[in-house]
Design an enzyme around this catalytic site. Structure first.
Site, mmCIF file in Angstrom:
data_model
loop_
_atom_site.group_PDB
_atom_site.id
_atom_site.type_symbol
_atom_site.label_atom_id
_atom_site.label_comp_id
_atom_site.label_asym_id
_atom_site.label_seq_id
_atom_site.Cartn_x
_atom_site.Cartn_y
_atom_site.Cartn_z
ATOM 1 N N HIS A 135 0.828 -1.207 0.000
ATOM 2 C CA HIS A 135 0.000 0.000 0.000
ATOM 3 C C HIS A 135 0.861 1.255 0.000
ATOM 4 C CE1 HIS A 135 -3.011 2.891 0.601
ATOM 5 N NE2 HIS A 135 -3.286 2.728 1.883
ATOM 6 N N HIS A 186 -2.929 2.108 -12.887
ATOM 7 C CA HIS A 186 -3.700 2.451 -11.699
ATOM 8 C C HIS A 186 -5.039 1.732 -11.763
ATOM 9 C CE1 HIS A 186 -5.996 4.916 -8.789
ATOM 10 N NE2 HIS A 186 -4.822 5.120 -8.239
ATOM 11 N N ASP A 245 2.546 8.067 -7.895
ATOM 12 C CA ASP A 245 3.747 7.534 -7.256
ATOM 13 C C ASP A 245 4.958 7.534 -8.190
ATOM 14 O OD1 ASP A 245 2.628 6.801 -4.684
ATOM 15 O OD2 ASP A 245 1.504 5.273 -5.770
#
Length: 316
Positions: A135, A186, A245
């Site tokens: 995560h 994603h 990210d």
């Protein structure tokens, strides 16, 4: 993150009304937690740096006239940051604050909040969820992958060479052999991740001023070539894009924030989203959240204990 979770639980003892779940009290607790997270994390890292690396111990008190991002950089780095650094970190904190309640840590906060537990217990549970590398470790995985690419690609500007290596990664022939190009793809966003788009703009400006232009260009090249490598190797035509990210680790590096703080910085962002979801759950929910498991058993013949045999010897 364990230090952060412990500190949050300790704050319960300093709250005169820790178990009050009225909306007004929840708002007060939320604002206090949002404001305290940067200080806890900066102080914890300064202690780590002093104890583990033998560096001088610096405790800088936050300043009332500084923004949250400015205060964090000041407490961590002293005066070694620029207004552009502060604006960039401020943007990143906003972009990572929340994107819906489906992520693991936010769901953890909502599940625990539905029991009407106190704010500190619920937020500490969310921190525990974020600590899991599946995560909260995404930007670290991107950072490690890019470092590997930098060492194994001789000519960063050669798109053919970069593309060949990305193909090897997807084929599970290089890097960690998972077949994943970290930071690409994603669960929700496909055509583009709007958070990544905005962060990329700011990262470009920061790279130009910090001597990271070549590295930023490599990131851009990987972002552009990765979807084609994915499609050609897997045959899957799913549209994929860079997620937030992908660039966040590079931004942290350019700001001088050490890798040990990449995931804790995610908590600094996400605390506002956690608190918002907690308030919503407690004011509009009303029912405890419980999972619905479906058992799929197969027939088993009962073997009495005296007739059971094990491959391993018991530990005496």
């Amino acid at each position: 993150l364990n230090i952060l979770a412990r500190s949050v639980l300790e704050l319960y003892t300093y709250d005169n009304t820790p178990d009050d779940i009225s909306r007004e009290n929840l708002m007060r607790q939320s604002v206090e937690l949002i404001s305290k997270f940067p200080t806890i994390i900066a102080y914890a890292y300064n202690m780590l740096r002093h104890k583990t690396f033998g560096r001088s111990l610096h405790i800088r008190h936050p300043k009332e006239n500084f923004s949250l991002a400015e205060n964090f950089l000041y407490m961590l780095l002293g005066n070694n940051y620029t207004p552009l650094d502060a604006r960039t970190l401020d943007l990143l904190l906003i972009l990572q604050a929340e994107h819906g309640g489906g992520n693991n840590s936010t769901f953890t906060v909502r599940v625990t909040s539905s029991t009407c537990t106190d704010t500190y217990s619920s937020i500490a549970a969310g921190i525990g969820s974020l600590k899991g590398p599946k995560h909260g470790g995404a930007n670290i995985r991107v950072h490690h992958m890019i470092e590997h690419l930098k060492q194994n690609i001789r000519h960063w500007e050669d798109e053919a060479e970069v593309s060949r290596y990305l193909h090897k990664i997807v084929k599970k022939e290089a890097y960690d052999r998972t077949g994943l190009i970290y930071g690409i793809g994603h669960a929700i966003y496909t055509l583009s991740d709007p958070r990544a788009v905005e962060l990329k703009k700011q990262a470009r400006s920061l790279a130009a001023k910090t001597g990271y232009a070549d590295q930023f260009a490599l990131y851009e090249r990987i972002e552009r070539l990765a979807p084609d490598a994915f499609h050609k190797v897997t045959g899957n035509e799913k549209v994929v894009c860079a997620n937030v990210d992908f660039y966040s680790g590079l931004v942290y590096e350019m700001l001088g924030i050490p890798e040990d703080l990449y995931t804790p910085m995610f908590a600094v962002s996400r605390i506002s989203g956690w608190c918002a979801h907690r308030i919503e759950e407690l004011t509009t929910g009303g029912r405890i959240i419980r999972p619905a498991y479906r058992a799929l058993p197969t027939g088993q013949t009962y073997i009495p204990l005296k007739d059971r045999h094990y491959d391993t010897k018991p530990v005496l």
